[in-house]
Design an enzyme around this catalytic site. Structure first.
Site, PDB file in Angstrom:
ATOM      1  N   GLY A  41       0.793  -1.224   0.000  1.00  0.00           N
ATOM      2  CA  GLY A  41       0.000   0.000   0.000  1.00  0.00           C
ATOM      3  C   GLY A  41       0.825   1.272   0.000  1.00  0.00           C
ATOM      4  O   GLY A  41       1.986   1.294  -0.434  1.00  0.00           O
ATOM      5  N   LYS A  52      11.353   7.582   4.741  1.00  0.00           N
ATOM      6  CA  LYS A  52      12.429   7.462   5.739  1.00  0.00           C
ATOM      7  C   LYS A  52      13.768   7.158   5.072  1.00  0.00           C
ATOM      8  O   LYS A  52      14.831   7.570   5.553  1.00  0.00           O
ATOM      9  CB  LYS A  52      12.090   6.398   6.787  1.00  0.00           C
ATOM     10  CG  LYS A  52      11.360   6.982   7.973  1.00  0.00           C
ATOM     11  CD  LYS A  52       9.912   7.279   7.707  1.00  0.00           C
ATOM     12  CE  LYS A  52       9.415   8.657   7.825  1.00  0.00           C
ATOM     13  NZ  LYS A  52       7.995   8.810   7.562  1.00  0.00           N
ATOM     14  N   GLY A 148      -7.533   2.462   2.283  1.00  0.00           N
ATOM     15  CA  GLY A 148      -6.527   3.475   2.574  1.00  0.00           C
ATOM     16  C   GLY A 148      -6.936   4.896   2.247  1.00  0.00           C
ATOM     17  O   GLY A 148      -8.106   5.279   2.382  1.00  0.00           O
ATOM     18  N   GLY A 188       4.856  17.307   4.965  1.00  0.00           N
ATOM     19  CA  GLY A 188       5.501  18.460   4.327  1.00  0.00           C
ATOM     20  C   GLY A 188       6.832  18.794   4.973  1.00  0.00           C
ATOM     21  O   GLY A 188       7.827  19.063   4.287  1.00  0.00           O
ATOM     22  N   GLU A 206       2.244  27.755   5.265  1.00  0.00           N
ATOM     23  CA  GLU A 206       1.265  27.119   6.169  1.00  0.00           C
ATOM     24  C   GLU A 206       0.144  28.118   6.472  1.00  0.00           C
ATOM     25  O   GLU A 206       0.411  29.254   6.842  1.00  0.00           O
ATOM     26  CB  GLU A 206       1.981  26.670   7.456  1.00  0.00           C
ATOM     27  CG  GLU A 206       1.072  26.255   8.596  1.00  0.00           C
ATOM     28  CD  GLU A 206       0.115  25.110   8.244  1.00  0.00           C
ATOM     29  OE1 GLU A 206       0.583  24.072   7.775  1.00  0.00           O
ATOM     30  OE2 GLU A 206      -1.110  25.294   8.440  1.00  0.00           O
ATOM     31  N   HIS A 443      22.772   3.181  31.183  1.00  0.00           N
ATOM     32  CA  HIS A 443      23.541   4.409  31.031  1.00  0.00           C
ATOM     33  C   HIS A 443      24.695   4.173  30.060  1.00  0.00           C
ATOM     34  O   HIS A 443      25.304   3.096  30.107  1.00  0.00           O
ATOM     35  CB  HIS A 443      24.115   4.817  32.394  1.00  0.00           C
ATOM     36  CG  HIS A 443      24.970   6.042  32.327  1.00  0.00           C
ATOM     37  ND1 HIS A 443      24.435   7.303  32.167  1.00  0.00           N
ATOM     38  CD2 HIS A 443      26.317   6.185  32.370  1.00  0.00           C
ATOM     39  CE1 HIS A 443      25.434   8.182  32.143  1.00  0.00           C
ATOM     40  NE2 HIS A 443      26.579   7.525  32.251  1.00  0.00           N
TER      41      HIS A 443
END
Ligand SMILES: Cc1cc2nc3c(=O)[nH]c(=O)nc-3n(C[C@H](O)[C@H](O)[C@H](O)COP(=O)(O)OP(=O)(O)OC[C@H]3O[C@@H](n4cnc5c(N)ncnc54)[C@H](O)[C@@H]3O)c2cc1C
Length: 464
Positions: A41, A52, A148, A188, A206, A443
């Site tokens: 999809g 990404k 979708g 965006g 915007e 840590h």
């Protein structure tokens, strides 16, 4: 006309549909999934994954560019880098292919039959699919609509060069010299930041007074600061009006009512996504709507018996992991399991620079329910963040004042997307501030800021 029958028919093989079909197959349900495009999809093909990949390529390029000439505190000096965007896009396409082929393989392994083509409802139990080899009729006892969403098109800026949607932006072979982005939401900004890092002169327009307006101003401040550092011009309170007559600029009405011209080689319109409810005969079955979405109950049942709907077509938040969780749940309900939607948290992430995560209630939403405690811990006081040059940002925990039940967690900072699992788990497990504070956090990690934020809410943070 060929005809087949099955117990479960899933329309759409995005994250919602393919997860539903795989789980149904695992449970031994005779399942057919229909997909007009490639499996995976929006998310796998033109959404989460390719964006990404592009963001990662842009981050790497910017890092090296920043080091060129000995800039930066790490003492690393390199020659100015060059970029072959077509090669980076081919790499991204390779990842997409691996994943979409993987989904096809998983469907096969689960014994799900995949039909390639566009499905149209004849009635609530029957669809027709236009396949390469003719019309296929599929009859099913239960149908899941997982069709979708699609990008919203502005009538005065229709898609077509130079006006593009996120889909085309992810397939450009050259970095536009000047990019105007209409819409300062997460898509965006993620793409605008990536293209700025790749060398484009980016302007974001915007209409609202702030970018990422659904998040509180404190949370978005580090992102706004970084936009300025990257040289991205942000024009808020401004409305895109159309293209200049030559097609080389975006016309904008600014907050003072004047018309401005933003020269641009490409105009990326990211003003939201709309559920895909048209073009497949949904009117034949006349389901109840909730606004523009298909109305569902807490089991994803629609107003028609035996018809479920999942994913973006059913409402906000339009996110892949919500669609997947609904898909898995519906498959189990169809198999006779007792399931309903009782999730406390659907984390949301903006893969901006820095990243932003929210899970559960915002401070404002929590305040509306009663007295609260807030603990906030800055990455400026976190050793690991310092070693990564990531001191900007913080983790914030919101809890009930009376019993310390954690209601919401937010973070902004470098790499905080990976903290979303801890945040989601804490909310789903009904953690109290003491549970987070009492968990030994390794840590040095950014996760320690989560523990410290809980300690801060309890009034005894250790490192601030
Ligand atoms: C640029 C971008 C970045 C994104 N980044 C993220 C992110 O980082 N994280 C995140 O969680 N979400 C992200 N999203 C949102 C995410 O992609 C969607 O929430 C998710 O894909 C929704 O899944 P879905 O299964 O509901 O629908 P979709 O993924 O849209 O899939 C629906 C499928 O149904 C098919 N279909 C529709 N109608 C028919 C029909 N009649 N017959 C046959 N097939 C049909 C379509 O071809 C499509 O493949 C992003 C979206 C975009 C555009």
């Amino acid at each position: 006309m060929k005809e087949i029958s099955c117990k479960l028919l899933v329309i759409g093989a995005g994250p919602g549909g393919y997860v539903c079909a795989i789980r149904a197959g695992q449970l031994g349900i005779d399942t057919v999934i229909v997909e007009a495009g490639r499996p995976g999809g929006t998310c796998l093909n033109v959404g989460c994954i390719p964006s990404k990949a592009l963001i990662h390529a842009a981050e790497e390029f910017e890092k090296v560019s920043h080091m060129a000439g000995g800039k930066g505190p790490l003492g690393i000096s390199v020659a100015p880098p060059s970029l072959d965007l077509a090669k980076a896009v081919a790499w991204k396409d390779g990842i997409v292919s691996r994943l979409t082929n993987g989904v096809a393989g998983l469907l096969k392994k689960a014994k799900v039959k995949t039909v390639q083509g566009w499905a149209t409802f004849r009635d609530g139990k029957t669809v027709e699919v236009e396949t390469e080899t003719g019309t296929q009729v599929i009859r099913a006892e239960t149908v899941v609509i997982a069709t979708g969403s699609a990008p919203v098109e502005l009538p005065f800026l229709p898609f077509g060069a130079p006006v593009i949607s996120s889909t085309e932006a992810l397939a450009l072979s050259e970095v536009p010299r000047r990019l105007a982005v209409v819409g300062g939401g997460y898509i965006g900004l993620e793409l605008g930041i990536a293209f700025a890092k790749l060398g484009a002169a980016v302007t974001v327009v915007e209409a609202l007074p702030r970018v990422l307006a659904q998040y509180d101003a404190e949370l978005t401040r580090p992102v706004v600061k970084r936009l300025a550092e990257l040289g991205i011009e942000v024009i808020t309170g401004a409305k895109a009006k159309g293209l200049s007559s030559k097609g080389d600029a975006l016309l904008v009405e600014t907050s003072d009512g004047k018309t401005a011209k933003i020269a641009a080689d490409k105009i990326l319109v990211t003003v939201g996504r709309k559920p895909l409810t048209e073009g497949f005969g949904l009117e034949q079955i006349d389901l109840d709507r909730s606004g523009k979405f298909i109305r569902i109950d807490d089991q994803c049942r629609t107003s028609m018996c035996g018809v479920f709907a999942i994913g973006d077509v059913t409402g906000e938040p339009m996110l892949a992991h919500r669609a997947m969780a609904q898909g898995e749940m519906v498959a189990e309900i169809v198999a006779g399991h007792k399931r309903s939607w009782d999730k406390r948290s659907i984390p949301a992430i903006c893969f901006t620079d820095p990243e932003l995560v929210t899970a559960g209630l915002s401070p404002e939403e929590a305040k509306a329910l009663g007295e609260i405690k807030i603990g906030q811990f800055p990455f400026a006081a976190n050793g690991r963040a310092m070693t990564k040059l990531g001191e900007e940002g913080f983790v914030r925990v919101v809890a009930r004042a009376d019993n310390h039940l954690v209601l919401g967690i937010q973070a902004v900072g470098q790499g905080v997307s990976e903290l979303s699992a801890a945040f989601g788990l804490a909310l789903e497990m009904g953690a109290r501030l003491e549970d987070i504070a009492g968990t030994v956090h390794a840590h040095p990690t950014q996760g320690e800021a989560f523990q410290e934020a809980a300690l801060k809410a309890l009034g005894h943070a250790l490192h601030i």
